[in-house]
Each structure stands twice: as C-alpha cells, then as structure tokens.
Design a protein around this motif. Structure first.
Motif, mmCIF file in Angstrom:
data_model
loop_
_atom_site.group_PDB
_atom_site.id
_atom_site.type_symbol
_atom_site.label_atom_id
_atom_site.label_comp_id
_atom_site.label_asym_id
_atom_site.label_seq_id
_atom_site.Cartn_x
_atom_site.Cartn_y
_atom_site.Cartn_z
ATOM 1 N N PHE A 101 0.832 -1.208 0.000
ATOM 2 C CA PHE A 101 0.000 0.000 0.000
ATOM 3 C C PHE A 101 0.858 1.246 0.000
ATOM 4 O O PHE A 101 2.030 1.221 0.356
ATOM 5 C CB PHE A 101 -0.958 -0.004 1.201
ATOM 6 C CG PHE A 101 -0.267 0.090 2.540
ATOM 7 C CD1 PHE A 101 -0.134 1.305 3.191
ATOM 8 C CD2 PHE A 101 0.244 -1.050 3.146
ATOM 9 C CE1 PHE A 101 0.501 1.384 4.425
ATOM 10 C CE2 PHE A 101 0.874 -0.980 4.375
ATOM 11 C CZ PHE A 101 1.007 0.249 5.017
ATOM 12 N N GLN B 131 -5.238 5.063 3.139
ATOM 13 C CA GLN B 131 -5.796 3.778 2.707
ATOM 14 C C GLN B 131 -5.986 2.838 3.888
ATOM 15 O O GLN B 131 -6.836 1.975 3.866
ATOM 16 C CB GLN B 131 -4.832 3.084 1.737
ATOM 17 C CG GLN B 131 -4.829 3.639 0.348
ATOM 18 C CD GLN B 131 -3.946 2.792 -0.570
ATOM 19 O OE1 GLN B 131 -2.900 2.300 -0.182
ATOM 20 N NE2 GLN B 131 -4.374 2.635 -1.799
ATOM 21 N N HIS C 255 -2.368 5.240 -5.086
ATOM 22 C CA HIS C 255 -2.169 3.859 -4.633
ATOM 23 C C HIS C 255 -0.961 3.238 -5.341
ATOM 24 O O HIS C 255 -0.449 3.795 -6.302
ATOM 25 C CB HIS C 255 -3.422 3.002 -4.861
ATOM 26 C CG HIS C 255 -3.928 3.040 -6.269
ATOM 27 N ND1 HIS C 255 -5.208 3.404 -6.581
ATOM 28 C CD2 HIS C 255 -3.313 2.798 -7.443
ATOM 29 C CE1 HIS C 255 -5.357 3.362 -7.903
ATOM 30 N NE2 HIS C 255 -4.227 2.987 -8.438
#
Length: 166
Positions: free
Chosen positions: A38, A44, A156
């Motif tokens: 990640f 996130q 991302h």
C-alpha cells in the motif's frame, strides 16, 4: 529503507482478535508471496495501523494492538437496519449470516450481515465485522520504496508489487 509518507510499503501480517475465552483467533493472514502492498500516508489504512508502522524500516518485525475505538469502532447497536422484504423482489431471501452488498443514498458501498428475517423485513447488522474488537497485528516489513509520480497521482501502489489497472 525507512517508512515515510508517499512510500510504497509491502508487508506481511497476521491479524488476531481476542475471543471470549481469553485466547486469540487468527482472522486474516498474508504471506511473503502475497503481501499487503500500500501507499503509506494517504489514508488507505487505519490511521493507528500506519502510526504503529511509522518508525519501522525494511526487514523490521512488528507486533502491536489497536483498540476497537481506533480500529473499526465500537459496536453500535443502532447500526441495525430493517430492509423491507420488497427490496428482494421475490428473489430468494438471504439466509441468516449472509453478507449483503448494500449502497446508501450517496452511493457509498458497504456490507450488512443478515441477523434475522421477519415476515415483512430482513434485519441487517451494518457494523463492521470487526467492530468492538481489539485488533492484534504481527508481521514483517518486506520492502519500502519511494512511490513513483504516477502512483502518487493515482493515490495507490502499482507494478508487480501493487495495484494493477486492467
């Protein structure tokens, strides 16, 4: 390399949750072949999860707990909804324990677990499955690298150890 915001982190983890009898049960697990990858610092992950990792570097192991309040929240008795049976349009009614993909008026997707089925409605628990539970994470940091400009613009991770666009 040390974990910093806007770095891509790959790690393994085992997530345990306490049981009534005082033991811990393994809830989720990743492997070095299929790690969690990640982009760090973009929201996130659970904020407390990132906070606990923020001092670590490649090769470090970790073992920490996150309280229910800092995890998926305390269990909320009011987060139980009665869905009118008409919503299912005569389709097969879900079974108790089934997980239903739902959507609110703002288009947010979430899941509800069927608690019981009444004559005219299906009662669904909208709490996160891990609500009200302490989270215990153990694992190892496999890799830390600066994110590419493309990853930063998309928010991302990409590539062989990240998110793929199809």
């Amino acid at each position: 390399m040390k974990i910093e915001p806007q770095h891509v982190v790959s790690l393994t983890y085992d997530l345990y949750s306490p049981q009534q009898d005082g033991t811990e049960a393994l809830v989720e697990s990743t492997s070095e072949e299929q790690p969690l990858t990640f982009l760090f610092g973009v929201g996130q992950m659970l904020p407390k999860f990132e906070e606990n990792l923020s001092t670590l570097a490649t090769g470090d192991s970790y073992d920490f707990r996150i309280s229910a309040a800092d995890g998926y929240g305390e269990f909320d008795d009011s987060a139980v909804a009665n869905l009118p049976i008409e919503m299912f349009n005569g389709a097969d009614l879900p079974e108790v324990g089934a997980v239903l993909p739902l959507q609110d008026n703002n288009g947010n997707h979430f899941q509800g677990v069927v608690v019981s089925i009444a004559e005219d409605s299906v009662i669904v628990d909208l709490n996160h499955p891990m609500a009200g539970q302490e989270l215990h994470f153990k694992g190892k940091i496999l890799n830390v690298r600066p994110a590419t400009p493309e990853e930063l613009s998309h928010g991302h991770a990409h590539g062989p150890d990240g998110h793929h666009h199809h």
